[in-house]
Design a protein around this motif. Structure first.
Motif, PDB file in Angstrom:
ATOM      1  N   GLU A 140       0.816  -1.207   0.000  1.00  0.00           N
ATOM      2  CA  GLU A 140       0.000   0.000   0.000  1.00  0.00           C
ATOM      3  C   GLU A 140       0.852   1.260   0.000  1.00  0.00           C
ATOM      4  O   GLU A 140       0.465   2.276  -0.563  1.00  0.00           O
ATOM      5  N   GLU A 141       2.015   1.196   0.639  1.00  0.00           N
ATOM      6  CA  GLU A 141       2.863   2.381   0.671  1.00  0.00           C
ATOM      7  C   GLU A 141       3.344   2.743  -0.727  1.00  0.00           C
ATOM      8  O   GLU A 141       3.309   3.910  -1.129  1.00  0.00           O
ATOM      9  N   ASP A 142       3.783   1.751  -1.494  1.00  0.00           N
ATOM     10  CA  ASP A 142       4.228   2.016  -2.860  1.00  0.00           C
ATOM     11  C   ASP A 142       3.080   2.562  -3.704  1.00  0.00           C
ATOM     12  O   ASP A 142       3.250   3.511  -4.474  1.00  0.00           O
ATOM     13  N   MET A 143       1.909   1.943  -3.576  1.00  0.00           N
ATOM     14  CA  MET A 143       0.750   2.389  -4.348  1.00  0.00           C
ATOM     15  C   MET A 143       0.391   3.831  -4.007  1.00  0.00           C
ATOM     16  O   MET A 143       0.211   4.681  -4.884  1.00  0.00           O
ATOM     17  N   PHE A 144       0.318   4.130  -2.717  1.00  0.00           N
ATOM     18  CA  PHE A 144      -0.063   5.455  -2.238  1.00  0.00           C
ATOM     19  C   PHE A 144       0.975   6.499  -2.655  1.00  0.00           C
ATOM     20  O   PHE A 144       0.643   7.563  -3.192  1.00  0.00           O
ATOM     21  N   THR A 145       2.245   6.186  -2.421  1.00  0.00           N
ATOM     22  CA  THR A 145       3.321   7.127  -2.735  1.00  0.00           C
ATOM     23  C   THR A 145       3.415   7.384  -4.233  1.00  0.00           C
ATOM     24  O   THR A 145       3.573   8.527  -4.672  1.00  0.00           O
ATOM     25  N   ASN A 146       3.314   6.321  -5.029  1.00  0.00           N
ATOM     26  CA  ASN A 146       3.411   6.480  -6.475  1.00  0.00           C
ATOM     27  C   ASN A 146       2.253   7.301  -7.032  1.00  0.00           C
ATOM     28  O   ASN A 146       2.433   8.084  -7.971  1.00  0.00           O
ATOM     29  N   PHE A 147       1.060   7.124  -6.456  1.00  0.00           N
ATOM     30  CA  PHE A 147      -0.092   7.899  -6.923  1.00  0.00           C
ATOM     31  C   PHE A 147       0.176   9.392  -6.758  1.00  0.00           C
ATOM     32  O   PHE A 147      -0.021  10.181  -7.693  1.00  0.00           O
ATOM     33  N   PHE A 148       0.620   9.789  -5.577  1.00  0.00           N
ATOM     34  CA  PHE A 148       0.836  11.216  -5.334  1.00  0.00           C
ATOM     35  C   PHE A 148       2.104  11.720  -6.020  1.00  0.00           C
ATOM     36  O   PHE A 148       2.177  12.890  -6.409  1.00  0.00           O
ATOM     37  N   MET A 149       3.082  10.849  -6.199  1.00  0.00           N
ATOM     38  CA  MET A 149       4.274  11.275  -6.925  1.00  0.00           C
ATOM     39  C   MET A 149       3.933  11.569  -8.380  1.00  0.00           C
ATOM     40  O   MET A 149       4.367  12.581  -8.947  1.00  0.00           O
ATOM     41  N   GLU A 150       3.146  10.705  -9.000  1.00  0.00           N
ATOM     42  CA  GLU A 150       2.734  10.949 -10.380  1.00  0.00           C
ATOM     43  C   GLU A 150       1.894  12.221 -10.478  1.00  0.00           C
ATOM     44  O   GLU A 150       2.058  13.027 -11.401  1.00  0.00           O
ATOM     45  N   GLN A 151       0.988  12.398  -9.520  1.00  0.00           N
ATOM     46  CA  GLN A 151       0.151  13.596  -9.507  1.00  0.00           C
ATOM     47  C   GLN A 151       1.011  14.855  -9.376  1.00  0.00           C
ATOM     48  O   GLN A 151       0.831  15.836 -10.111  1.00  0.00           O
ATOM     49  N   ASN A 152       1.958  14.836  -8.450  1.00  0.00           N
ATOM     50  CA  ASN A 152       2.801  16.013  -8.218  1.00  0.00           C
ATOM     51  C   ASN A 152       3.759  16.255  -9.378  1.00  0.00           C
ATOM     52  O   ASN A 152       4.018  17.404  -9.755  1.00  0.00           O
ATOM     53  N   ASN A 153       4.304  15.182  -9.945  1.00  0.00           N
ATOM     54  CA  ASN A 153       5.178  15.339 -11.107  1.00  0.00           C
ATOM     55  C   ASN A 153       4.431  15.996 -12.265  1.00  0.00           C
ATOM     56  O   ASN A 153       4.956  16.890 -12.942  1.00  0.00           O
ATOM     57  N   ARG A 154       3.205  15.527 -12.498  1.00  0.00           N
ATOM     58  CA  ARG A 154       2.411  16.079 -13.597  1.00  0.00           C
ATOM     59  C   ARG A 154       2.107  17.555 -13.348  1.00  0.00           C
ATOM     60  O   ARG A 154       2.201  18.398 -14.247  1.00  0.00           O
ATOM     61  N   LEU A 155       1.745  17.875 -12.106  1.00  0.00           N
ATOM     62  CA  LEU A 155       1.396  19.255 -11.770  1.00  0.00           C
ATOM     63  C   LEU A 155       2.594  20.186 -11.945  1.00  0.00           C
ATOM     64  O   LEU A 155       2.529  21.205 -12.651  1.00  0.00           O
ATOM     65  N   PHE A 156       3.710  19.840 -11.316  1.00  0.00           N
ATOM     66  CA  PHE A 156       4.869  20.728 -11.355  1.00  0.00           C
ATOM     67  C   PHE A 156       5.498  20.784 -12.747  1.00  0.00           C
ATOM     68  O   PHE A 156       5.957  21.841 -13.183  1.00  0.00           O
ATOM     69  N   GLN A 157       5.527  19.646 -13.452  1.00  0.00           N
ATOM     70  CA  GLN A 157       6.129  19.658 -14.780  1.00  0.00           C
ATOM     71  C   GLN A 157       5.327  20.533 -15.735  1.00  0.00           C
ATOM     72  O   GLN A 157       5.888  21.248 -16.573  1.00  0.00           O
ATOM     73  N   THR A 158       4.002  20.493 -15.598  1.00  0.00           N
ATOM     74  CA  THR A 158       3.163  21.363 -16.427  1.00  0.00           C
ATOM     75  C   THR A 158       3.464  22.829 -16.141  1.00  0.00           C
ATOM     76  O   THR A 158       3.625  23.639 -17.061  1.00  0.00           O
ATOM     77  N   LEU A 159       3.547  23.179 -14.863  1.00  0.00           N
ATOM     78  CA  LEU A 159       3.835  24.566 -14.497  1.00  0.00           C
ATOM     79  C   LEU A 159       5.201  25.006 -15.009  1.00  0.00           C
ATOM     80  O   LEU A 159       5.364  26.120 -15.521  1.00  0.00           O
ATOM     81  N   ILE A 160       6.189  24.140 -14.890  1.00  0.00           N
ATOM     82  CA  ILE A 160       7.536  24.478 -15.359  1.00  0.00           C
ATOM     83  C   ILE A 160       7.548  24.665 -16.872  1.00  0.00           C
ATOM     84  O   ILE A 160       8.143  25.616 -17.396  1.00  0.00           O
ATOM     85  N   ASP A 161       6.869  23.761 -17.582  1.00  0.00           N
ATOM     86  CA  ASP A 161       6.850  23.853 -19.042  1.00  0.00           C
ATOM     87  C   ASP A 161       6.104  25.098 -19.520  1.00  0.00           C
ATOM     88  O   ASP A 161       6.523  25.759 -20.469  1.00  0.00           O
ATOM     89  N   VAL A 162       4.987  25.409 -18.866  1.00  0.00           N
ATOM     90  CA  VAL A 162       4.236  26.611 -19.252  1.00  0.00           C
ATOM     91  C   VAL A 162       5.063  27.863 -18.976  1.00  0.00           C
ATOM     92  O   VAL A 162       5.087  28.801 -19.777  1.00  0.00           O
ATOM     93  N   SER A 163       5.768  27.883 -17.853  1.00  0.00           N
ATOM     94  CA  SER A 163       6.585  29.059 -17.517  1.00  0.00           C
ATOM     95  C   SER A 163       7.731  29.249 -18.507  1.00  0.00           C
ATOM     96  O   SER A 163       8.231  30.362 -18.679  1.00  0.00           O
ATOM     97  N   ALA A 164       8.136  28.151 -19.167  1.00  0.00           N
ATOM     98  CA  ALA A 164       9.223  28.233 -20.149  1.00  0.00           C
ATOM     99  C   ALA A 164       8.709  28.504 -21.559  1.00  0.00           C
ATOM    100  O   ALA A 164       9.507  28.711 -22.473  1.00  0.00           O
ATOM    101  N   SER A 165       7.376  28.504 -21.737  1.00  0.00           N
ATOM    102  CA  SER A 165       6.814  28.755 -23.061  1.00  0.00           C
ATOM    103  C   SER A 165       6.843  30.250 -23.367  1.00  0.00           C
ATOM    104  O   SER A 165       7.090  31.081 -22.491  1.00  0.00           O
TER     105      SER A 165
END
Length: 450
Positions: A379-404
């Motif tokens: 459950e720890e891997d499942m839980f951690t990976n879910f939020f890691m993917e969510q946070n990666n997607r969120l921050f990567q989008t913001l970084i990419d938009v800021s560089a556009s």
């Protein structure tokens, strides 16, 4: 040349099933077939918005890392004396700075329990202690003997390895007091030698080891917890887990209050820290949740200097010390005295969607385990990976938009990040300000129409 019988078999099982086969499957067989097909095809979530391509799992890779070595810097026995109160009965090394540990290793209110455990921080170190209360036929001890046995280390990521030993030793100290042979042997085997400098780099540890583990430490993040700790955390807070998620990403000071036992509340601190995990190494992403675990009134001066932390306590007086925290969690009741943060307590439609996805992912993992004989559900891997993917997607989008070129963040971008264009507008504005990300929010404020 006539082909063999095998030539008529589809290359991917279930991927080319005939219409007749599909129509005559039971519902359970259909679900199993779809799930198995996804496993074979290796499908993953993918998002493409305005030329920004983000794979939900692209940044999650299997890591084969060396096992982190123990670095235990002290071992101790805490006793309750009917006249002097909590005191350090014994410790190694003998000159260890344990001032105040006696009130953390034996948390306030522990006398009402038979046993408990507690994680805590102490002057840049992390501790774990196990407490037990044993009835005795002694007027001097007022019918009860109470002790804790604990250790201090440079990181909390490995403390779980020693919980069973500590539980055994506290019982030993209650039954046969002042016999420290096994504790001395443990110290000789496990002690770590600290260099003159106590920085993370000089210890040879990852920079994040003294705070929240980053992706490099994920294989060693586990705190020994009851089965279902993360699912209990999800059920306990429900959809409001995403209010905590937002506060963690904003780097707020969060304190969990609960009467004893405190051990399970330490797990809530740990689970909350996992909400902020990501593995983006941009300078923008330098903020990480900082777990303090159990704190008491003696920590007030320290907490006043902290700009962000996640902690727990059994002492109700903290609720009145509003200058010490941004978010106060009394069991399931999440509150904040800050007007900006109060807005984030409302559950948005996107929060409900994310929570349902989290539940579905857990159910899918359970289904896979039951139907395909996969390894035991982690459950720890499942839980951690879910939020890691969510946070990666969120921050990567913001970084990419800021560089556009136009730096315009649209409703489509927000939806791709798993945010509600209306309900999460306030959160997003605070987030980009917190991390200094330069974007132009092109989502209309419903309260202020143009």
């Amino acid at each position: 040349m006539a082909g063999s019988d095998d030539d008529n078999e589809p290359l991917l099982q279930n991927a080319e099933a005939t219409g007749f086969e599909v129509r005559h499957r039971t519902p359970r067989q259909k679900v199993k077939g779809l799930f198995e097909s996804d496993r074979i095809l290796g499908r993953e979530a993918y998002c493409d918005v305005g030329g920004i391509n983000i794979s939900a799992s692209a940044s999650l890779q299997s890591l084969q890392l060396p096992v982190e070595a123990d670095c235990i810097v002290a071992i101790f026995v805490i006793a309750f004396d009917t006249k002097a109160g909590n005191l350090v009965e014994w410790c190694l090394p003998e000159d260890a700075d344990l001032d105040g540990v006696e009130f953390k290793a034996m948390a306030s209110g522990s006398h009402t329990l038979q046993r408990d455990f507690v994680y805590f921080s102490h002057k840049g170190r992390y501790g774990l202690s196990c407490f037990e209360n044993m009835p005795v036929d002694s007027e001097l001890e007022r019918g009860a003997r109470m002790k804790s046995v604990g250790i201090l280390a440079t990181s909390y990521t490995l403390l779980h390895r020693h919980m069973q030993f500590l539980e055994t030793q506290v019982r030993h100290q209650l039954e046969i007091p002042e016999r420290y042979g096994q504790l001395k042997a443990f110290w000789e085997d496990k002690q770590g030698v600290l260099p003159a400098s106590t920085s993370s780099l000089s210890l040879g540890l990852p920079v994040s080891a003294a705070s929240t583990p980053s992706i490099e430490l994920l294989p060693e993040m586990k705190i020994t917890h009851p089965a279902g700790c993360f699912s209990q955390f999800m059920k306990f807070f429900g959809e409001h887990i995403f209010a905590l998620w937002k506060y963690v990403l904003l780097g707020k000071r969060i304190i969990f209050f609960s009467p004893p036992p405190i051990g399970v509340v330490c797990y809530r601190v740990y689970c909350a820290c996992c909400l902020g995990n990501h593995n983006l190494h941009s300078a923008l992403m330098s903020q990480e949740p900082k777990p303090q675990f159990y704190v008491n009134v003696a920590d007030i001066d320290t907490l006043e200097t902290e700009v962000q932390y996640i902690a727990c306590t059994t002492e109700k007086i903290f609720e009145t010390k509003r200058s010490l925290y941004d978010v106060y969690v009394d069991n399931q009741n999440i509150t904040s005295h800050s007007p900006n943060l109060k807005d984030l307590l409302s559950v948005s439609d996107a929060d409900r969607d994310k929570f349902q996805k989290l539940i579905n992912q857990r159910n899918q993992e359970i289904f896979s385990m039951q139907e395909f004989g996969d390894r035991e559900l982690d459950e720890e891997d499942m839980f951690t990976n879910f939020f890691m993917e969510q946070n990666n997607r969120l921050f990567q989008t913001l970084i990419d938009v800021s560089a556009s070129q136009d730096r315009q963040l649209t409703s489509d971008h927000m939806k791709c990040m798993g945010l509600d264009p209306v309900g999460d507008r306030s959160f997003l504005m605070q987030l980009v300000e917190t991390y200094g990300i330069d974007v132009m929010l092109m989502v209309d404020n419903p309260c202020c129409p143009r």
